[in-house]
Design a protein around this motif. Structure first.
Motif, PDB file in Angstrom:
ATOM      1  N   ALA A 196      23.317  40.687 -18.524  1.00 39.52           N
ATOM      2  CA  ALA A 196      22.592  40.400 -17.751  1.00 39.52           C
ATOM      3  C   ALA A 196      21.624  40.158 -17.674  1.00 39.52           C
ATOM      4  O   ALA A 196      20.847  41.199 -16.981  1.00 39.52           O
ATOM      5  N   GLY A 197      21.204  39.003 -17.236  1.00 42.73           N
ATOM      6  CA  GLY A 197      19.096  39.855 -16.454  1.00 42.73           C
ATOM      7  C   GLY A 197      18.820  37.654 -15.919  1.00 42.73           C
ATOM      8  O   GLY A 197      19.852  37.094 -15.450  1.00 42.73           O
ATOM      9  N   VAL A 198      17.607  37.455 -15.678  1.00 42.83           N
ATOM     10  CA  VAL A 198      16.692  36.866 -15.406  1.00 42.83           C
ATOM     11  C   VAL A 198      16.050  35.824 -15.964  1.00 42.83           C
ATOM     12  O   VAL A 198      15.281  36.568 -17.046  1.00 42.83           O
ATOM     13  N   ARG A 199      15.860  34.525 -17.465  1.00 44.62           N
ATOM     14  CA  ARG A 199      15.425  33.893 -18.285  1.00 44.62           C
ATOM     15  C   ARG A 199      14.851  33.091 -16.971  1.00 44.62           C
ATOM     16  O   ARG A 199      15.643  32.131 -16.356  1.00 44.62           O
ATOM     17  N   ILE A 200      13.530  33.241 -17.431  1.00 45.92           N
ATOM     18  CA  ILE A 200      12.004  32.296 -16.884  1.00 45.92           C
ATOM     19  C   ILE A 200      11.844  30.979 -18.736  1.00 45.92           C
ATOM     20  O   ILE A 200      11.481  31.554 -19.008  1.00 45.92           O
ATOM     21  N   VAL A 201      11.881  30.193 -18.271  1.00 49.75           N
ATOM     22  CA  VAL A 201      11.826  28.833 -19.044  1.00 49.75           C
ATOM     23  C   VAL A 201      10.694  28.101 -18.013  1.00 49.75           C
ATOM     24  O   VAL A 201      11.041  27.476 -16.587  1.00 49.75           O
ATOM     25  N   ALA A 202       9.553  27.663 -18.997  1.00 49.42           N
ATOM     26  CA  ALA A 202       7.998  26.559 -18.064  1.00 49.42           C
ATOM     27  C   ALA A 202       7.996  25.866 -18.933  1.00 49.42           C
ATOM     28  O   ALA A 202       8.002  25.651 -20.240  1.00 49.42           O
ATOM     29  N   TYR A 203       7.626  24.982 -18.360  1.00 54.41           N
ATOM     30  CA  TYR A 203       6.981  23.131 -19.084  1.00 54.41           C
ATOM     31  C   TYR A 203       6.184  22.821 -17.980  1.00 54.41           C
ATOM     32  O   TYR A 203       5.530  23.158 -17.223  1.00 54.41           O
ATOM     33  N   GLN A 204       4.922  22.375 -18.822  1.00 52.34           N
ATOM     34  CA  GLN A 204       3.606  21.678 -18.419  1.00 52.34           C
ATOM     35  C   GLN A 204       3.722  20.484 -18.453  1.00 52.34           C
ATOM     36  O   GLN A 204       4.466  19.561 -19.652  1.00 52.34           O
ATOM     37  N   GLN A 205       3.918  19.463 -17.494  1.00 50.24           N
ATOM     38  CA  GLN A 205       3.410  18.266 -17.238  1.00 50.24           C
ATOM     39  C   GLN A 205       2.420  17.929 -16.191  1.00 50.24           C
ATOM     40  O   GLN A 205       1.927  19.063 -16.053  1.00 50.24           O
ATOM     41  N   GLY A 206       1.774  16.202 -16.505  1.00 53.43           N
ATOM     42  CA  GLY A 206       1.401  16.076 -15.476  1.00 53.43           C
ATOM     43  C   GLY A 206       1.032  14.786 -15.762  1.00 53.43           C
ATOM     44  O   GLY A 206       0.619  14.001 -16.693  1.00 53.43           O
ATOM     45  N   ARG A 207      -0.083  14.129 -15.397  1.00 55.13           N
ATOM     46  CA  ARG A 207      -1.234  13.034 -14.930  1.00 55.13           C
ATOM     47  C   ARG A 207      -2.805  13.066 -14.789  1.00 55.13           C
ATOM     48  O   ARG A 207      -2.580  13.713 -13.740  1.00 55.13           O
ATOM     49  N   VAL A 208      -3.548  12.937 -16.040  1.00 49.16           N
ATOM     50  CA  VAL A 208      -4.821  13.392 -15.874  1.00 49.16           C
ATOM     51  C   VAL A 208      -5.584  11.629 -15.878  1.00 49.16           C
ATOM     52  O   VAL A 208      -5.047  11.377 -17.090  1.00 49.16           O
ATOM     53  N   GLY A 209      -6.403  11.321 -14.876  1.00 52.02           N
ATOM     54  CA  GLY A 209      -7.346  10.093 -15.460  1.00 52.02           C
ATOM     55  C   GLY A 209      -8.709  10.712 -15.825  1.00 52.02           C
ATOM     56  O   GLY A 209      -9.421  11.664 -15.717  1.00 52.02           O
ATOM     57  N   SER A 229       6.039  24.916  -9.565  1.00 46.58           N
ATOM     58  CA  SER A 229       7.431  24.553  -8.765  1.00 46.58           C
ATOM     59  C   SER A 229       8.336  25.589  -9.100  1.00 46.58           C
ATOM     60  O   SER A 229       8.522  25.238 -10.937  1.00 46.58           O
ATOM     61  N   VAL A 230       9.628  25.762  -8.813  1.00 45.44           N
ATOM     62  CA  VAL A 230      10.256  26.560  -9.224  1.00 45.44           C
ATOM     63  C   VAL A 230      12.123  26.894  -8.420  1.00 45.44           C
ATOM     64  O   VAL A 230      12.377  25.861  -7.940  1.00 45.44           O
ATOM     65  N   PHE A 231      12.321  26.374  -9.810  1.00 46.08           N
ATOM     66  CA  PHE A 231      14.020  25.553 -10.359  1.00 46.08           C
ATOM     67  C   PHE A 231      14.967  26.801 -10.474  1.00 46.08           C
ATOM     68  O   PHE A 231      14.949  27.416 -11.267  1.00 46.08           O
ATOM     69  N   GLN A 232      16.285  26.062 -10.118  1.00 42.59           N
ATOM     70  CA  GLN A 232      17.577  27.164 -10.822  1.00 42.59           C
ATOM     71  C   GLN A 232      18.747  26.154 -12.080  1.00 42.59           C
ATOM     72  O   GLN A 232      18.573  25.365 -11.096  1.00 42.59           O
ATOM     73  N   LEU A 233      18.430  26.323 -13.237  1.00 40.91           N
ATOM     74  CA  LEU A 233      19.123  25.912 -13.831  1.00 40.91           C
ATOM     75  C   LEU A 233      20.780  26.774 -13.918  1.00 40.91           C
ATOM     76  O   LEU A 233      21.356  27.024 -14.114  1.00 40.91           O
ATOM     77  N   SER A 234      21.370  26.071 -12.553  1.00 45.03           N
ATOM     78  CA  SER A 234      22.559  26.265 -12.527  1.00 45.03           C
ATOM     79  C   SER A 234      23.229  25.955 -13.663  1.00 45.03           C
ATOM     80  O   SER A 234      24.919  27.353 -13.611  1.00 45.03           O
ATOM     81  N   SER A 235      23.621  24.913 -14.572  1.00 46.64           N
ATOM     82  CA  SER A 235      24.656  25.577 -15.209  1.00 46.64           C
ATOM     83  C   SER A 235      24.509  26.136 -17.060  1.00 46.64           C
ATOM     84  O   SER A 235      24.837  26.069 -17.835  1.00 46.64           O
ATOM     85  N   HIS A 236      23.604  27.185 -16.628  1.00 45.67           N
ATOM     86  CA  HIS A 236      23.394  27.607 -17.407  1.00 45.67           C
ATOM     87  C   HIS A 236      23.087  29.156 -17.433  1.00 45.67           C
ATOM     88  O   HIS A 236      23.407  29.148 -16.432  1.00 45.67           O
ATOM     89  N   GLN A 237      23.472  29.711 -18.040  1.00 44.41           N
ATOM     90  CA  GLN A 237      23.535  31.747 -17.388  1.00 44.41           C
ATOM     91  C   GLN A 237      22.058  32.472 -18.683  1.00 44.41           C
ATOM     92  O   GLN A 237      21.641  32.435 -20.098  1.00 44.41           O
ATOM     93  N   ALA A 238      22.038  33.544 -18.279  1.00 46.05           N
ATOM     94  CA  ALA A 238      21.187  34.562 -18.866  1.00 46.05           C
ATOM     95  C   ALA A 238      21.866  35.945 -18.904  1.00 46.05           C
ATOM     96  O   ALA A 238      22.049  37.183 -17.902  1.00 46.05           O
ATOM     97  N   THR A 239      22.511  36.251 -21.005  1.00 42.43           N
ATOM     98  CA  THR A 239      24.141  37.094 -20.650  1.00 42.43           C
ATOM     99  C   THR A 239      23.606  37.202 -22.448  1.00 42.43           C
ATOM    100  O   THR A 239      23.459  36.658 -22.914  1.00 42.43           O
ATOM    101  N   VAL A 240      23.403  38.135 -22.781  1.00 43.80           N
ATOM    102  CA  VAL A 240      24.036  38.903 -23.818  1.00 43.80           C
ATOM    103  C   VAL A 240      24.817  40.147 -24.397  1.00 43.80           C
ATOM    104  O   VAL A 240      24.904  40.680 -23.514  1.00 43.80           O
ATOM    105  N   ASP A 241      25.495  39.350 -25.058  1.00 40.96           N
ATOM    106  CA  ASP A 241      26.584  40.150 -25.646  1.00 40.96           C
ATOM    107  C   ASP A 241      26.085  40.759 -26.452  1.00 40.96           C
ATOM    108  O   ASP A 241      25.953  40.405 -28.152  1.00 40.96           O
ATOM    109  N   ALA A 242      26.799  41.790 -27.138  1.00 44.07           N
ATOM    110  CA  ALA A 242      26.353  42.942 -28.544  1.00 44.07           C
ATOM    111  C   ALA A 242      27.972  44.038 -28.346  1.00 44.07           C
ATOM    112  O   ALA A 242      28.319  44.728 -27.713  1.00 44.07           O
ATOM    113  N   ALA A 243      28.450  44.398 -30.123  1.00 42.43           N
ATOM    114  CA  ALA A 243      29.003  45.140 -29.492  1.00 42.43           C
ATOM    115  C   ALA A 243      28.055  46.227 -31.342  1.00 42.43           C
ATOM    116  O   ALA A 243      27.999  45.683 -32.348  1.00 42.43           O
ATOM    117  N   ASP A 244      28.223  47.686 -30.894  1.00 40.18           N
ATOM    118  CA  ASP A 244      27.553  48.810 -32.123  1.00 40.18           C
ATOM    119  C   ASP A 244      29.150  49.124 -32.397  1.00 40.18           C
ATOM    120  O   ASP A 244      30.277  49.965 -31.404  1.00 40.18           O
TER     121      ASP A 244
END
Length: 224
Positions: free
Chosen positions: A184-197, A155-170
């Motif tokens: 700015a880009g797209v960050r993907i975070v994956a979690y695994q869960q389940g119930r196995v008998g 299943s796919v959801f958006q984590l709307s309270s977070h952002q995917a940015t990196v700022d740098a100064a050279d």
């Protein structure tokens, strides 16, 4: 991206015109990012005392669900890995890259970087988005006994309270010129869960014995 030149000497006590003067500003976006493919290769392993359930996503049937629980794809065991176009993942999470972000955002604590929070032209492409992919395993879909190999739901959801940015100064030219970059880009975070008998003769016998004891006790109470 901003290219700036120092407006005052590094040794100056004050600078009325501002410390940095912007000499170049430009925006750039990668083409066809929605057509990039994302591969999810995952596995499950349970301790020996629990059962014999172990294997990778190649060994399992799976389905894909969007953020509303609607199915938008499936894979069969042994067919291929979970390969999903990035654009399809973004759509499944309910994200419109051309829409304004739903959370308050400031590009950088550095005041010299552009603060686009209040701008009506800022979109999710400018702020970046974070997608959460939840992989849920189960083998209890059979009525009689647990299945030999679990199935999974991705299943796919958006984590709307977070952002995917990196700022740098050279800094260049002995600190006289600097480049400020906001990515700015797209960050993907994956979690695994389940119930196995798992099937256990010991647990079955204990449950049968417990049931007989309860029935015997109930009969004694009724007889009293």
């Amino acid at each position: 991206e901003l290219k700036q030149r120092r407006a005052c000497s590094q040794r100056a006590a004050s600078c009325e015109t501002g410390l940095w003067h912007t000499i170049e500003e430009r925006d750039s976006y990668p083409a066809g990012v929605e057509d990039f493919n994302v591969t999810f290769d995952h596995a499950i392993y349970l301790p020996e005392g629990v059962g014999f359930y172990k294997g990778s996503s190649w060994d399992m049937d799976g389905v894909f669900h969007d953020h509303l629980g609607r199915q938008f794809g499936e894979v069969k065991a042994g067919s291929h890995k979970d390969v999903i176009p990035l654009g399809r993942l973004i759509e499944a999470a309910g994200v419109d890259l051309g829409a304004r972000p739903t959370h308050p955002h400031s590009f950088s604590p550095d005041s010299s970087l552009p603060q686009h929070t209040a701008s009506e032209n800022v979109t999710n492409r400018d702020t970046g988005v974070v997608l959460v992919v939840v992989i849920d395993y189960t083998n209890t879909y059979q009525r009689v006994s647990p299945a030999r190999m679990p199935r999974y739901t991705l299943s796919v959801f958006q984590l709307s309270s977070h952002q995917a940015t990196v700022d740098a100064a050279d800094y260049h030219d002995n600190g006289e010129v600097r480049m400020l970059r906001h990515r700015a880009g797209v960050r993907i975070v994956a979690y695994q869960q389940g119930r196995v008998g798992y099937w256990s003769v010991k647990e079955l016998l204990l449950n049968i014995a417990s049931g007989l004891v309860i029935m015997k006790t109930a009969k004694m109470v009724v007889d009293l």
